[in-house]
Design an enzyme around this catalytic site. Sequence first.
Site, PDB file in Angstrom:
ATOM      1  N   SER A  88       0.827  -1.213   0.000  1.00 26.53           N
ATOM      2  CA  SER A  88       0.000   0.000   0.000  1.00 26.53           C
ATOM      3  C   SER A  88       0.863   1.265   0.000  1.00 26.53           C
ATOM      4  O   SER A  88       0.517   2.257  -0.655  1.00 26.53           O
ATOM      5  CB  SER A  88      -0.978   0.002   1.184  1.00 26.53           C
ATOM      6  OG  SER A  88      -0.321   0.206   2.410  1.00 26.53           O
TER       7      SER A  88
ATOM      8  N   ASP B  54      17.129   0.262  11.384  1.00 29.45           N
ATOM      9  CA  ASP B  54      16.141   1.295  11.753  1.00 29.45           C
ATOM     10  C   ASP B  54      16.762   2.455  12.531  1.00 29.45           C
ATOM     11  O   ASP B  54      16.097   3.083  13.363  1.00 29.45           O
ATOM     12  CB  ASP B  54      14.994   0.670  12.569  1.00 29.45           C
ATOM     13  CG  ASP B  54      14.224  -0.376  11.786  1.00 29.45           C
ATOM     14  OD1 ASP B  54      14.159  -0.256  10.548  1.00 29.45           O
ATOM     15  OD2 ASP B  54      13.698  -1.319  12.399  1.00 29.45           O
TER      16      ASP B  54
ATOM     17  N   HIS C 239       9.168   3.055   8.588  1.00 26.60           N
ATOM     18  CA  HIS C 239       9.075   2.161   9.735  1.00 26.60           C
ATOM     19  C   HIS C 239       7.882   2.578  10.588  1.00 26.60           C
ATOM     20  O   HIS C 239       7.700   3.781  10.854  1.00 26.60           O
ATOM     21  CB  HIS C 239      10.373   2.238  10.555  1.00 26.60           C
ATOM     22  CG  HIS C 239      10.376   1.292  11.712  1.00 26.60           C
ATOM     23  ND1 HIS C 239      10.568  -0.062  11.547  1.00 26.60           N
ATOM     24  CD2 HIS C 239      10.166   1.492  13.032  1.00 26.60           C
ATOM     25  CE1 HIS C 239      10.497  -0.652  12.726  1.00 26.60           C
ATOM     26  NE2 HIS C 239      10.256   0.266  13.644  1.00 26.60           N
TER      27      HIS C 239
ATOM     28  N   ARG D 197      22.514 -15.105   2.299  1.00 26.34           N
ATOM     29  CA  ARG D 197      22.182 -13.690   2.192  1.00 26.34           C
ATOM     30  C   ARG D 197      23.012 -12.989   1.109  1.00 26.34           C
ATOM     31  O   ARG D 197      22.509 -12.126   0.387  1.00 26.34           O
ATOM     32  CB  ARG D 197      22.429 -13.030   3.554  1.00 26.34           C
ATOM     33  CG  ARG D 197      21.376 -12.063   3.955  1.00 26.34           C
ATOM     34  CD  ARG D 197      21.630 -11.582   5.361  1.00 26.34           C
ATOM     35  NE  ARG D 197      20.795 -12.249   6.341  1.00 26.34           N
ATOM     36  CZ  ARG D 197      19.540 -11.919   6.609  1.00 26.34           C
ATOM     37  NH1 ARG D 197      18.952 -10.936   5.964  1.00 26.34           N
ATOM     38  NH2 ARG D 197      18.847 -12.561   7.509  1.00 26.34           N
TER      39      ARG D 197
ATOM     40  N   LEU E  55      19.075  -6.044   5.335  1.00 29.92           N
ATOM     41  CA  LEU E  55      20.141  -5.946   4.326  1.00 29.92           C
ATOM     42  C   LEU E  55      21.498  -5.840   5.025  1.00 29.92           C
ATOM     43  O   LEU E  55      21.629  -5.177   6.048  1.00 29.92           O
ATOM     44  CB  LEU E  55      19.898  -4.716   3.450  1.00 29.92           C
ATOM     45  CG  LEU E  55      18.607  -4.793   2.624  1.00 29.92           C
ATOM     46  CD1 LEU E  55      18.241  -3.424   2.063  1.00 29.92           C
ATOM     47  CD2 LEU E  55      18.743  -5.823   1.498  1.00 29.92           C
TER      48      LEU E  55
ATOM     49  N   ARG F  46      13.221  -7.872   4.653  1.00 36.08           N
ATOM     50  CA  ARG F  46      14.521  -8.556   4.777  1.00 36.08           C
ATOM     51  C   ARG F  46      15.542  -7.557   5.308  1.00 36.08           C
ATOM     52  O   ARG F  46      15.583  -6.402   4.862  1.00 36.08           O
ATOM     53  CB  ARG F  46      15.021  -9.077   3.423  1.00 36.08           C
ATOM     54  CG  ARG F  46      14.101 -10.026   2.715  1.00 36.08           C
ATOM     55  CD  ARG F  46      13.837 -11.298   3.470  1.00 36.08           C
ATOM     56  NE  ARG F  46      15.014 -12.142   3.663  1.00 36.08           N
ATOM     57  CZ  ARG F  46      15.031 -13.230   4.432  1.00 36.08           C
ATOM     58  NH1 ARG F  46      13.949 -13.587   5.088  1.00 36.08           N
ATOM     59  NH2 ARG F  46      16.131 -13.942   4.546  1.00 36.08           N
TER      60      ARG F  46
HETATM   61  C1  GAR Z   1       3.984  -0.785   6.718  1.00 38.71           C
HETATM   62  O1  GAR Z   1       3.235  -0.537   7.894  1.00 38.71           O
HETATM   63  C2  GAR Z   1       5.447  -0.484   6.950  1.00 38.71           C
HETATM   64  O2  GAR Z   1       5.664   0.617   7.790  1.00 38.71           O
HETATM   65  C3  GAR Z   1       5.910  -1.759   7.592  1.00 38.71           C
HETATM   66  O3  GAR Z   1       5.263  -2.769   6.889  1.00 38.71           O
HETATM   67  C4  GAR Z   1       4.002  -2.278   6.414  1.00 38.71           C
HETATM   68  C5  GAR Z   1       3.909  -2.563   4.940  1.00 38.71           C
HETATM   69  O4  GAR Z   1       2.643  -2.252   4.449  1.00 38.71           O
HETATM   70  N1  GAR Z   1       7.334  -1.879   7.508  1.00 38.71           N
HETATM   71  C6  GAR Z   1       8.068  -2.493   8.423  1.00 38.71           C
HETATM   72  O5  GAR Z   1       7.611  -3.009   9.414  1.00 38.71           O
HETATM   73  C7  GAR Z   1       9.549  -2.482   8.131  1.00 38.71           C
HETATM   74  N2  GAR Z   1      10.285  -3.057   9.193  1.00 38.71           N
HETATM   75  P1  GAR Z   1       2.418  -2.064   2.883  1.00 38.71           P
HETATM   76  O6  GAR Z   1       3.020  -3.287   2.184  1.00 38.71           O
HETATM   77  O7  GAR Z   1       0.923  -2.040   2.739  1.00 38.71           O
HETATM   78  O8  GAR Z   1       3.070  -0.802   2.457  1.00 38.71           O
END
Ligand code: GAR
Length: 201
Positions: A13, A144, A108, A64, A92, A90
């Site tokens: 999304s 992060d 994040h 990896r 990196l 993943r």
């Molecule tokens: C989002 O909430 C993003 O912030 C999180 O995964 C979701 C992906 O949603 N990312 C993490 O947790 C990264 N560690 P999306 O595929 O609908 O964009």
Amino acid sequence: MTRVAILISGGGSNMVRLVESMTGDHPARPCLVISNEPAAGGLTKAAARGVPIATVDHRADPNRAAFEAALGAELDAARPDILALAGFMRILTEPFVRRWEGRMLNIHPSLLPKYPGLHTHARAIGAGDAEAGCTVHEVTADLDAGPILGQARVPVRPDDTPDTLAARVLVEEHRLYPAVLRRFATGDRSRLDLPYASAMD
Ligand code: GAR
């Protein structure tokens, strides 16, 4: 024109919001959406929007380093200037990150430096936090922990579950990430803080 490759693992999304933002006078255009998950729903959404797609299945590579070599080859072919991680799940390694350092963003779902890693919403609720949110940051070798480019905040409600909080934060992710990417593509790395502006609260 600045070229942006978007890395996903799931529904995509955020990726859709980034792709749809890159039109008109925007300084960037999407050149590739790439997933480590062949079944990621975001791939069909990207293809439907005319963006080239690729998959590098991390399970198909023995380690990896091999996965990142395959990922790097796909990226090199697409010649991106910026990599945008959007739900890319993943970790990196340092050599990969170094190669793209200063040109790689991530979103994040927490107010970093709080709650790096997983289960951010459950952790915010468990800690009794009054607010939660999301962060767009530059990716560095520390997970992060790269320089923060923008944050958006939301209230935590007394009856929140991780799912209801995640949904409230995701709305803000969709505002924040396109806004930060646009600034970043023009060379503006100053921090953007979005006020909470949901009409529902
Ligand atoms: C989002 O909430 C993003 O912030 C999180 O995964 C979701 C992906 O949603 N990312 C993490 O947790 C990264 N560690 P999306 O595929 O609908 O964009």
